[in-house]
Design a protein around this motif. Sequence first.
Motif, PDB file in Angstrom:
ATOM      1  N   LEU A 237      27.122  -8.865 -51.490  1.00  0.00           N
ATOM      2  CA  LEU A 237      27.805  -7.981 -50.544  1.00  0.00           C
ATOM      3  C   LEU A 237      28.403  -6.784 -51.256  1.00  0.00           C
ATOM      4  CD1 LEU A 237      29.616 -10.707 -48.414  1.00  0.00           C
ATOM      5  CD2 LEU A 237      27.638  -9.353 -47.739  1.00  0.00           C
ATOM      6  N   PRO A 238      28.432  -5.618 -50.599  1.00  0.00           N
ATOM      7  CA  PRO A 238      27.821  -5.347 -49.298  1.00  0.00           C
ATOM      8  C   PRO A 238      26.297  -5.408 -49.385  1.00  0.00           C
ATOM      9  CG  PRO A 238      28.535  -3.290 -50.296  1.00  0.00           C
ATOM     10  CD  PRO A 238      29.053  -4.394 -51.181  1.00  0.00           C
ATOM     11  N   LEU A 239      25.646  -5.745 -48.272  1.00  0.00           N
ATOM     12  CA  LEU A 239      24.197  -5.917 -48.268  1.00  0.00           C
ATOM     13  C   LEU A 239      23.505  -4.588 -48.569  1.00  0.00           C
ATOM     14  CD1 LEU A 239      23.900  -8.159 -45.088  1.00  0.00           C
ATOM     15  CD2 LEU A 239      23.670  -8.895 -47.472  1.00  0.00           C
ATOM     16  N   SER A 240      22.669  -4.609 -49.606  1.00  0.00           N
ATOM     17  CA  SER A 240      21.944  -3.414 -50.038  1.00  0.00           C
ATOM     18  C   SER A 240      20.458  -3.581 -49.746  1.00  0.00           C
ATOM     19  CB  SER A 240      22.151  -3.194 -51.537  1.00  0.00           C
ATOM     20  OG  SER A 240      21.286  -2.182 -52.021  1.00  0.00           O
ATOM     21  N   GLU A 241      19.829  -2.504 -49.319  1.00  0.00           N
ATOM     22  CA  GLU A 241      18.424  -2.556 -48.939  1.00  0.00           C
ATOM     23  C   GLU A 241      17.522  -3.069 -50.060  1.00  0.00           C
ATOM     24  OE1 GLU A 241      20.307   1.007 -46.713  1.00  0.00           O
ATOM     25  OE2 GLU A 241      20.366   0.154 -48.748  1.00  0.00           O
ATOM     26  N   ASP A 242      17.907  -2.826 -51.296  1.00  0.00           N
ATOM     27  CA  ASP A 242      17.083  -3.264 -52.428  1.00  0.00           C
ATOM     28  C   ASP A 242      17.080  -4.783 -52.595  1.00  0.00           C
ATOM     29  OD1 ASP A 242      16.422  -0.651 -53.041  1.00  0.00           O
ATOM     30  OD2 ASP A 242      18.110  -0.412 -54.429  1.00  0.00           O
TER      31      ASP A 242
ATOM     32  N   THR B  38      36.364 -20.857 -37.011  1.00  0.00           N
ATOM     33  CA  THR B  38      37.719 -20.620 -37.517  1.00  0.00           C
ATOM     34  C   THR B  38      38.187 -19.202 -37.256  1.00  0.00           C
ATOM     35  OG1 THR B  38      36.938 -19.881 -39.690  1.00  0.00           O
ATOM     36  CG2 THR B  38      37.264 -22.261 -39.388  1.00  0.00           C
ATOM     37  N   GLY B  39      37.242 -18.305 -36.988  1.00  0.00           N
ATOM     38  CA  GLY B  39      37.573 -16.888 -36.838  1.00  0.00           C
ATOM     39  C   GLY B  39      37.555 -16.131 -38.151  1.00  0.00           C
ATOM     40  N   ARG B  40      37.360 -16.864 -39.266  1.00  0.00           N
ATOM     41  CA  ARG B  40      37.391 -16.197 -40.569  1.00  0.00           C
ATOM     42  C   ARG B  40      36.068 -15.543 -40.956  1.00  0.00           C
ATOM     43  NH1 ARG B  40      40.672 -20.815 -41.735  1.00  0.00           N
ATOM     44  NH2 ARG B  40      38.880 -21.959 -42.568  1.00  0.00           N
ATOM     45  N   ALA B  41      34.971 -15.950 -40.323  1.00  0.00           N
ATOM     46  CA  ALA B  41      33.671 -15.343 -40.629  1.00  0.00           C
ATOM     47  C   ALA B  41      33.723 -13.845 -40.333  1.00  0.00           C
ATOM     48  CB  ALA B  41      32.581 -16.000 -39.793  1.00  0.00           C
ATOM     49  N   THR B  42      33.059 -13.057 -41.165  1.00  0.00           N
ATOM     50  CA  THR B  42      33.069 -11.608 -40.979  1.00  0.00           C
ATOM     51  C   THR B  42      31.680 -11.094 -40.615  1.00  0.00           C
ATOM     52  OG1 THR B  42      32.619 -11.080 -43.308  1.00  0.00           O
ATOM     53  CG2 THR B  42      34.935 -11.363 -42.648  1.00  0.00           C
TER      54      THR B  42
ATOM     55  N   SER C  97      36.550  -9.496 -39.349  1.00  0.00           N
ATOM     56  CA  SER C  97      36.489 -10.924 -39.044  1.00  0.00           C
ATOM     57  C   SER C  97      36.330 -11.140 -37.543  1.00  0.00           C
ATOM     58  CB  SER C  97      37.745 -11.638 -39.536  1.00  0.00           C
ATOM     59  OG  SER C  97      38.857 -11.319 -38.728  1.00  0.00           O
ATOM     60  N   VAL C  98      35.774 -12.293 -37.187  1.00  0.00           N
ATOM     61  CA  VAL C  98      35.628 -12.628 -35.777  1.00  0.00           C
ATOM     62  C   VAL C  98      37.003 -12.744 -35.113  1.00  0.00           C
ATOM     63  CG1 VAL C  98      34.773 -14.373 -34.154  1.00  0.00           C
ATOM     64  CG2 VAL C  98      33.402 -13.743 -36.152  1.00  0.00           C
TER      65      VAL C  98
ATOM     66  N   GLU D 218      29.836 -21.282 -37.120  1.00  0.00           N
ATOM     67  CA  GLU D 218      30.145 -19.844 -37.089  1.00  0.00           C
ATOM     68  C   GLU D 218      29.220 -19.035 -37.974  1.00  0.00           C
ATOM     69  OE1 GLU D 218      34.230 -19.464 -38.136  1.00  0.00           O
ATOM     70  OE2 GLU D 218      34.002 -20.409 -40.095  1.00  0.00           O
ATOM     71  N   GLY D 219      28.132 -19.661 -38.481  1.00  0.00           N
ATOM     72  CA  GLY D 219      27.128 -18.916 -39.240  1.00  0.00           C
ATOM     73  C   GLY D 219      27.597 -18.555 -40.627  1.00  0.00           C
ATOM     74  N   GLN D 220      27.011 -17.490 -41.163  1.00  0.00           N
ATOM     75  CA  GLN D 220      27.329 -17.064 -42.520  1.00  0.00           C
ATOM     76  C   GLN D 220      28.801 -16.685 -42.645  1.00  0.00           C
ATOM     77  OE1 GLN D 220      23.447 -14.479 -42.882  1.00  0.00           O
ATOM     78  NE2 GLN D 220      24.408 -14.679 -44.862  1.00  0.00           N
ATOM     79  N   PRO D 221      29.415 -16.980 -43.818  1.00  0.00           N
ATOM     80  CA  PRO D 221      30.838 -16.682 -43.984  1.00  0.00           C
ATOM     81  C   PRO D 221      31.165 -15.188 -43.919  1.00  0.00           C
ATOM     82  CG  PRO D 221      30.055 -18.146 -45.718  1.00  0.00           C
ATOM     83  CD  PRO D 221      28.857 -17.679 -44.975  1.00  0.00           C
ATOM     84  N   ARG D 222      30.285 -14.353 -44.530  1.00  0.00           N
ATOM     85  CA  ARG D 222      30.582 -12.925 -44.582  1.00  0.00           C
ATOM     86  C   ARG D 222      29.290 -12.124 -44.447  1.00  0.00           C
ATOM     87  NH1 ARG D 222      33.440 -11.391 -49.955  1.00  0.00           N
ATOM     88  NH2 ARG D 222      33.929  -9.485 -48.805  1.00  0.00           N
ATOM     89  N   ARG D 223      29.412 -10.941 -43.866  1.00  0.00           N
ATOM     90  CA  ARG D 223      28.245 -10.052 -43.778  1.00  0.00           C
ATOM     91  C   ARG D 223      28.718  -8.651 -43.434  1.00  0.00           C
ATOM     92  NH1 ARG D 223      22.194 -11.032 -41.798  1.00  0.00           N
ATOM     93  NH2 ARG D 223      22.414 -12.253 -43.686  1.00  0.00           N
ATOM     94  N   TYR D 224      28.376  -7.701 -44.308  1.00  0.00           N
ATOM     95  CA  TYR D 224      28.579  -6.287 -43.995  1.00  0.00           C
ATOM     96  C   TYR D 224      27.653  -5.471 -44.893  1.00  0.00           C
ATOM     97  CZ  TYR D 224      31.671  -5.852 -48.120  1.00  0.00           C
ATOM     98  OH  TYR D 224      32.181  -5.853 -49.393  1.00  0.00           O
ATOM     99  N   LEU D 225      27.489  -4.190 -44.587  1.00  0.00           N
ATOM    100  CA  LEU D 225      26.403  -3.391 -45.141  1.00  0.00           C
ATOM    101  C   LEU D 225      26.868  -2.294 -46.089  1.00  0.00           C
ATOM    102  CD1 LEU D 225      24.422  -2.807 -41.816  1.00  0.00           C
ATOM    103  CD2 LEU D 225      24.009  -4.586 -43.526  1.00  0.00           C
TER     104      LEU D 225
END
Length: 313
Positions: free
Chosen positions: A121-126, A207-211, A246-247, A272-279
Amino acid sequence: MTEPGLSGRTVLVTGGRGFLGRHVCQQLEAAGAIVVAIGSGDYDLTEQSEVRRMFCEVNPSIVVHAAAAVGGIGANVANPGYFLYANALMGLMVLEEARLHGVDRFVLVSTTCAYPRDAPLPLSEDDVWLGAPVGATGPYGMAKRLLHEACATYQAQYGFSSVVLMLANLYGPEDNFDDDSSHVIPALIKRYVSANGEGSAVTNWGTGRATREFLHVTDAARAIVLACTADVGPQPMNIGTGVETSVAQIAQHVQDAVGYTGEVSWDHSKPEGQPRRYLDVTRARDGLGFEAAVPLSEGIPETVSWFIRSQKQ
């Protein structure tokens, strides 16, 4: 205000009657383009003869491929083969016929579901190919990855011009609020509005903590319009805000916008899926000159207001 690169040009938008597609068409028309919006009832994009007929009848100079076979988590779990097959085949059919018909630019609307679970993270196209896409949307993400490579190889072999845009989670007016297939923000909005009207409690999953990262649909449409004429190649580009939220923060935005004052709890037994995700959105900023303009603090109240109005109609 018209854009010189689009004025008078015919732009075919597959999925043009969907949530994103409608906004894309509106902005293309505002830019002076002649827009042809295609829905699932017009042509079967998994049949080559139908796709060929579409191109013969429309004769576009630019194609925005936003059509997709999508569904909620349950549908993706039950039909992984279908979602991979349909999305890959539609994309390949439309791309090939676009090439054969001499289209000037092909814009592929892709998804961050193509990223592997453990990408940095952050998610990179490469880093898209660091691992397989996983979870319920993994097959859908893999189909889009194939189309990324198709765009790159068509550029290499044929000199065919394409752009690949990987969109963050979308939301906004006219979103899908269906219980079985809606995404995080519309699901929360419907839940809080319903509880507010009934005077009942709200129970959210996890939990609401996932992003996650959320992008207003008008921002996404603006990026797509920019991609129609920008001087960029087929290397995938993240389209988002670059903001991790966060959710629980999203739920608070929704609660405030709805005016809900009742009891809220979180069911930690629910997934709640993956713990964190942003670009990482550097490539889109540098290549398209794109930066998101609508913050959640504005976009969520706007979407809540639209949903409440739609319930009264």
